[in-house]
Design a protein around this motif. Structure first.
Motif, PDB file in Angstrom:
ATOM      1  N   ILE A   1       0.861  -1.179   0.000  1.00 30.86           N
ATOM      2  CA  ILE A   1       0.000   0.000   0.000  1.00 30.86           C
ATOM      3  C   ILE A   1       0.899   1.230   0.000  1.00 30.86           C
ATOM      4  N   VAL A   2       0.753   2.058  -1.048  1.00 32.51           N
ATOM      5  CA  VAL A   2       1.601   3.242  -1.194  1.00 32.51           C
ATOM      6  C   VAL A   2       0.734   4.484  -1.044  1.00 32.51           C
ATOM      7  N   ARG A   3       1.192   5.380  -0.163  1.00 31.36           N
ATOM      8  CA  ARG A   3       0.506   6.650   0.042  1.00 31.36           C
ATOM      9  C   ARG A   3       1.533   7.705   0.396  1.00 31.36           C
ATOM     10  N   LYS A   4       1.586   8.775  -0.350  1.00 31.65           N
ATOM     11  CA  LYS A   4       2.472   9.911  -0.092  1.00 31.65           C
ATOM     12  C   LYS A   4       3.883   9.474   0.327  1.00 31.65           C
ATOM     13  N   ASN A   5       4.532   8.695  -0.501  1.00 33.48           N
ATOM     14  CA  ASN A   5       5.905   8.222  -0.283  1.00 33.48           C
ATOM     15  C   ASN A   5       6.060   7.337   0.950  1.00 33.48           C
ATOM     16  N   LYS A   6       4.987   6.799   1.473  1.00 37.45           N
ATOM     17  CA  LYS A   6       5.047   5.834   2.570  1.00 37.45           C
ATOM     18  C   LYS A   6       4.479   4.523   2.060  1.00 37.45           C
ATOM     19  N   LYS A   7       5.106   3.426   2.486  1.00 37.40           N
ATOM     20  CA  LYS A   7       4.671   2.108   2.043  1.00 37.40           C
ATOM     21  C   LYS A   7       4.456   1.209   3.249  1.00 37.40           C
ATOM     22  N   ILE A   8       3.472   0.338   3.132  1.00 36.93           N
ATOM     23  CA  ILE A   8       3.260  -0.699   4.133  1.00 36.93           C
ATOM     24  C   ILE A   8       2.776  -1.934   3.389  1.00 36.93           C
ATOM     25  N   VAL A   9       3.190  -3.102   3.845  1.00 34.92           N
ATOM     26  CA  VAL A   9       2.841  -4.349   3.171  1.00 34.92           C
ATOM     27  C   VAL A   9       1.876  -5.137   4.049  1.00 34.92           C
ATOM     28  N   VAL A  10       0.806  -5.627   3.414  1.00 34.18           N
ATOM     29  CA  VAL A  10      -0.174  -6.462   4.095  1.00 34.18           C
ATOM     30  C   VAL A  10      -0.322  -7.760   3.313  1.00 34.18           C
ATOM     31  N   LYS A  11      -0.856  -8.773   3.968  1.00 35.03           N
ATOM     32  CA  LYS A  11      -1.054 -10.063   3.306  1.00 35.03           C
ATOM     33  C   LYS A  11      -2.382 -10.684   3.733  1.00 35.03           C
ATOM     34  N   PRO A  12      -3.494 -10.088   3.275  1.00 32.76           N
ATOM     35  CA  PRO A  12      -4.804 -10.614   3.674  1.00 32.76           C
ATOM     36  C   PRO A  12      -5.084 -11.981   3.049  1.00 32.76           C
ATOM     37  N   VAL A  13      -5.834 -12.800   3.766  1.00 31.96           N
ATOM     38  CA  VAL A  13      -6.211 -14.119   3.263  1.00 31.96           C
ATOM     39  C   VAL A  13      -7.057 -13.956   1.995  1.00 31.96           C
ATOM     40  N   ASP A  14      -8.033 -13.096   2.041  1.00 34.82           N
ATOM     41  CA  ASP A  14      -8.901 -12.844   0.893  1.00 34.82           C
ATOM     42  C   ASP A  14      -8.479 -11.528   0.224  1.00 34.82           C
ATOM     43  N   ALA A  15      -7.378 -11.589  -0.518  1.00 34.30           N
ATOM     44  CA  ALA A  15      -6.802 -10.387  -1.121  1.00 34.30           C
ATOM     45  C   ALA A  15      -7.748  -9.741  -2.128  1.00 34.30           C
ATOM     46  N   GLU A  16      -8.467 -10.549  -2.882  1.00 33.32           N
ATOM     47  CA  GLU A  16      -9.360 -10.000  -3.899  1.00 33.32           C
ATOM     48  C   GLU A  16     -10.472  -9.171  -3.276  1.00 33.32           C
ATOM     49  N   ARG A  17     -11.100  -9.707  -2.251  1.00 36.99           N
ATOM     50  CA  ARG A  17     -12.180  -8.977  -1.587  1.00 36.99           C
ATOM     51  C   ARG A  17     -11.639  -7.736  -0.879  1.00 36.99           C
ATOM     52  N   PHE A  18     -10.434  -7.860  -0.293  1.00 35.22           N
ATOM     53  CA  PHE A  18      -9.795  -6.736   0.387  1.00 35.22           C
ATOM     54  C   PHE A  18      -9.568  -5.577  -0.590  1.00 35.22           C
ATOM     55  N   ILE A  19      -9.006  -5.887  -1.755  1.00 34.29           N
ATOM     56  CA  ILE A  19      -8.743  -4.859  -2.771  1.00 34.29           C
ATOM     57  C   ILE A  19     -10.049  -4.263  -3.283  1.00 34.29           C
ATOM     58  N   GLN A  20     -11.017  -5.107  -3.537  1.00 36.81           N
ATOM     59  CA  GLN A  20     -12.309  -4.622  -4.028  1.00 36.81           C
ATOM     60  C   GLN A  20     -12.958  -3.688  -3.013  1.00 36.81           C
ATOM     61  N   HIS A  21     -12.846  -4.019  -1.728  1.00 35.49           N
ATOM     62  CA  HIS A  21     -13.416  -3.173  -0.671  1.00 35.49           C
ATOM     63  C   HIS A  21     -12.726  -1.807  -0.662  1.00 35.49           C
ATOM     64  N   LEU A  22     -11.392  -1.795  -0.779  1.00 37.44           N
ATOM     65  CA  LEU A  22     -10.667  -0.525  -0.827  1.00 37.44           C
ATOM     66  C   LEU A  22     -11.071   0.296  -2.053  1.00 37.44           C
ATOM     67  N   LEU A  23     -11.248  -0.382  -3.182  1.00 37.83           N
ATOM     68  CA  LEU A  23     -11.609   0.320  -4.415  1.00 37.83           C
ATOM     69  C   LEU A  23     -13.037   0.866  -4.390  1.00 37.83           C
ATOM     70  N   THR A  24     -13.922   0.240  -3.642  1.00 36.34           N
ATOM     71  CA  THR A  24     -15.271   0.795  -3.541  1.00 36.34           C
ATOM     72  C   THR A  24     -15.268   2.086  -2.736  1.00 36.34           C
ATOM     73  N   ILE A  25     -14.350   2.199  -1.788  1.00 33.92           N
ATOM     74  CA  ILE A  25     -14.245   3.424  -0.992  1.00 33.92           C
ATOM     75  C   ILE A  25     -13.483   4.495  -1.762  1.00 33.92           C
ATOM     76  N   ASN A  26     -12.385   4.100  -2.428  1.00 34.44           N
ATOM     77  CA  ASN A  26     -11.587   5.047  -3.198  1.00 34.44           C
ATOM     78  C   ASN A  26     -11.310   4.459  -4.584  1.00 34.44           C
ATOM     79  N   PRO A  27     -12.165   4.759  -5.560  1.00 29.04           N
ATOM     80  CA  PRO A  27     -11.969   4.207  -6.909  1.00 29.04           C
ATOM     81  C   PRO A  27     -10.764   4.808  -7.638  1.00 29.04           C
TER      82      PRO A  27
END
Length: 142
Positions: free
Chosen positions: A92-118
């Motif tokens: 996850i990259v935001r304003k020159n800061k990075k953090i790494v996550v490893k969700p079990v359900d990566a597809e749903r996680f990404i889709q959820h983030l994209l529904t909030i911020n397309p």
């Protein structure tokens, strides 16, 4: 919504080593080193395995052990998907800061983030097993 984190091989090995050290300390001298090893071992195992992600309205809360990080989803610029063996990591990259996550359900996680911020750009989408972005087709009735 709460998303569980995957446990990678490093975490499994570390839990195994800590467990062996606890057992050895208990066998050697239970009263002095055994009790202290059990307490310290439980804390270390908790820190190693206690990781999950919570999406609340516009915020992503990342819980890793005793640490908690809160990210405004509207400030996320990029999601970079990296696959190592069978684990999907999301950078996850935001304003020159990075953090790494490893969700079990990566597809749903990404889709959820994209529904909030397309406006989030997603790199390496093909590295997911399924397609995350499914086109929404609205049928009009005439």
């Amino acid at each position: 919504m709460i998303y569980k984190s995957r446990i990678n091989n490093f975490q499994k090995v570390m839990v195994f080593i800590v467990s062996i050290l606890i057992i050895l300390a208990c066998i050697m001298n239970f009263l002095t080193s055994g009790i202290a090893s059990i307490v310290i071992g439980i804390i270390l195992i908790y820190i190693l395995l206690h990781e999950y992600y919570v999406i609340q309205t516009n915020y992503l809360v990342i819980k890793k052990g005793l640490e908690s990080t809160q990210i405004n989803i509207l400030n996320i610029d990029l999601l970079n998907i990296v696959r190592v063996k069978n684990i999907t990591y999301i950078e996850i990259v935001r304003k020159n800061k990075k953090i790494v996550v490893k969700p079990v359900d990566a597809e749903r996680f990404i889709q959820h983030l994209l529904t909030i911020n397309p406006n989030i750009h997603v790199q390496n989408m093909k590295k997911l097993t399924k397609q995350v972005m499914q086109p929404v087709v609205e049928e009009t009735v005439q």
